[in-house]
Design a protein around this motif. Sequence first.
Motif, PDB file in Angstrom:
ATOM      1  N   ASN A 149       0.627  -1.068  -0.201  1.00 28.34           N
ATOM      2  CA  ASN A 149      -0.066   0.269  -0.140  1.00 28.34           C
ATOM      3  C   ASN A 149       0.714   0.904  -0.092  1.00 28.34           C
ATOM      4  OD1 ASN A 149      -2.506  -1.721  -0.201  1.00 28.34           O
ATOM      5  ND2 ASN A 149      -2.355  -1.490   2.140  1.00 28.34           N
ATOM      6  N   ILE A 150       1.927   1.043   1.060  1.00 27.73           N
ATOM      7  CA  ILE A 150       2.779   2.370   0.608  1.00 27.73           C
ATOM      8  C   ILE A 150       3.340   2.509  -0.416  1.00 27.73           C
ATOM      9  CG2 ILE A 150       4.901   3.086   1.856  1.00 27.73           C
ATOM     10  CD1 ILE A 150       2.812   3.091   3.664  1.00 27.73           C
ATOM     11  N   ARG A 164       0.994   8.291  -4.620  1.00 27.87           N
ATOM     12  CA  ARG A 164       1.608   9.077  -3.854  1.00 27.87           C
ATOM     13  C   ARG A 164       1.494   8.884  -1.756  1.00 27.87           C
ATOM     14  NH1 ARG A 164       0.055  14.862  -6.291  1.00 27.87           N
ATOM     15  NH2 ARG A 164       1.838  15.547  -4.130  1.00 27.87           N
ATOM     16  N   VAL A 165       1.162   7.546  -1.514  1.00 28.82           N
ATOM     17  CA  VAL A 165       0.750   7.271  -0.423  1.00 28.82           C
ATOM     18  C   VAL A 165       2.129   7.676   0.338  1.00 28.82           C
ATOM     19  CG1 VAL A 165       0.382   5.298   0.509  1.00 28.82           C
ATOM     20  CG2 VAL A 165      -0.848   6.078  -0.797  1.00 28.82           C
ATOM     21  N   MET A 210       1.964  11.396   0.858  1.00 33.94           N
ATOM     22  CA  MET A 210       1.384  11.305   2.002  1.00 33.94           C
ATOM     23  C   MET A 210       1.659  11.478   3.581  1.00 33.94           C
ATOM     24  SD  MET A 210      -1.812  10.279   0.254  1.00 33.94           S
ATOM     25  CE  MET A 210      -3.211  10.934   1.529  1.00 33.94           C
ATOM     26  N   TYR A 211       2.926  10.187   3.744  1.00 31.07           N
ATOM     27  CA  TYR A 211       3.084   9.724   4.982  1.00 31.07           C
ATOM     28  C   TYR A 211       4.255  10.219   5.319  1.00 31.07           C
ATOM     29  CZ  TYR A 211       1.504   5.115   6.176  1.00 31.07           C
ATOM     30  OH  TYR A 211       0.517   3.725   6.742  1.00 31.07           O
TER      31      TYR A 211
END
Length: 432
Positions: free
Chosen positions: A181-182, A186-187, A190-191
């Motif tokens: 999922n990472i 753009r995850v 965002m993290y």
Amino acid sequence: MNELLFCILDFLAILPAAFMCVLPILKYSKLKPRVLLPFMSAGIIVIAAVLGFVRYRLVIDANIPLFIFLVPAAILYFFAFDVKKTKLWFIFISTMAVFSFGGLATYMVEAQIRSGSERLFELAVKWGISLLFLAVEIIFLKQLRWLFENNNINTVWRFIWAVPVIVTAANIYMIPQNYANIRVGRVFQMYVMVEVMFAVFFIVVLIMLYRIAKAITDKAESEQNAQLLGMQAAQYDKLKKYLDSTARMRHDFIYMAKTAQTLADNGETEKLKNLLYEYGAQINELSAPAYYCENTALNAITAYYISEACTKGIKLTAKLNVPQNIIISDYELCSIVGNILDNAVSAAQGLNGDAEILFVADIKPNGDLYIAVSNPYSGTIKEKNGKFISTKTGGHGIGLESVRAIVRKNNGYCNFRYDGNTFYSEIMLRQN
């Protein structure tokens, strides 16, 4: 063997966290720093080796043995320092929040880097973030020590710990369940953005806490200094009036003496007696301003409370031997003496019979400043866990925690005790 070494080095990041917990309050350690720091470092190295071995053998999440270790570590930390538990808890949980950033960063690295060298990158990131925060703390160590020494508002410390708890919980919640999922869209970015926002939020809260504490302390110091200046001005005014009156009487004495001589020569005994009686009455009305010691600040606040006690039918006897130049500031000295004498006068007020307060301050042969006050009281003094519960009616409890804080800051010693009808306050402040 490489995996075991990784596990040990991973847990060894506890060491900079321990230093972050200890450095701001090192002077309040119940062990001498030269004993505490080496003992703590050696102990953490051994513990890291044990935790690393357990994780290696059982193949479990690193957070499980870590959280098990944190419980006894927190208990030992609370007993090792003579600091309010609310402050210790804030430091401890804040350190956990800081190092949760490094822990979460390792998950991000592991999710992004898929090669045989990801373990090395994880360690580098975790240790890099840990050492970075430790370096920042060392840079601002003076401000942090000031904050924990001077901010003694209990309400602040009872609630401010919620901020690092929220940050820590959020970082734990953000641990990815699936690394895939990472890597979607753009995850990852965002993290990173959310983590930076959390870090900035936490730093801003600390800065605000320091600024608020500084403003409150500066305001209290200004008020104390204003009150002290008022007391000193009153003393100066009394001295000026005394000098003016004595100068006038010295000037009038020549005429009084000539008049007395004339009355004596004429044998007018009654008129001579009346003249001498009136002149003696004028002399009796004059009284020099109170002088108790060379220290003007202590002299002024002592005179103030003796006057206060006198108006309430209380005898306050002061035996002082304190020079003008001492290490402790006028503000801190007057805060200590003011709080104790205010409590003493309040406690002695309304007692049947003659109530007497004894106030002693002296410089010992080794240079330490010794302060002692004994006063009578009536009723019951409320005490919990060695601390007196604030009660203006009983007189004690008000301000004693502030006194303790100032004494601790100056590496001193204080003792408050009582028997059936007398309350004793003893304070020793180091001047070396």
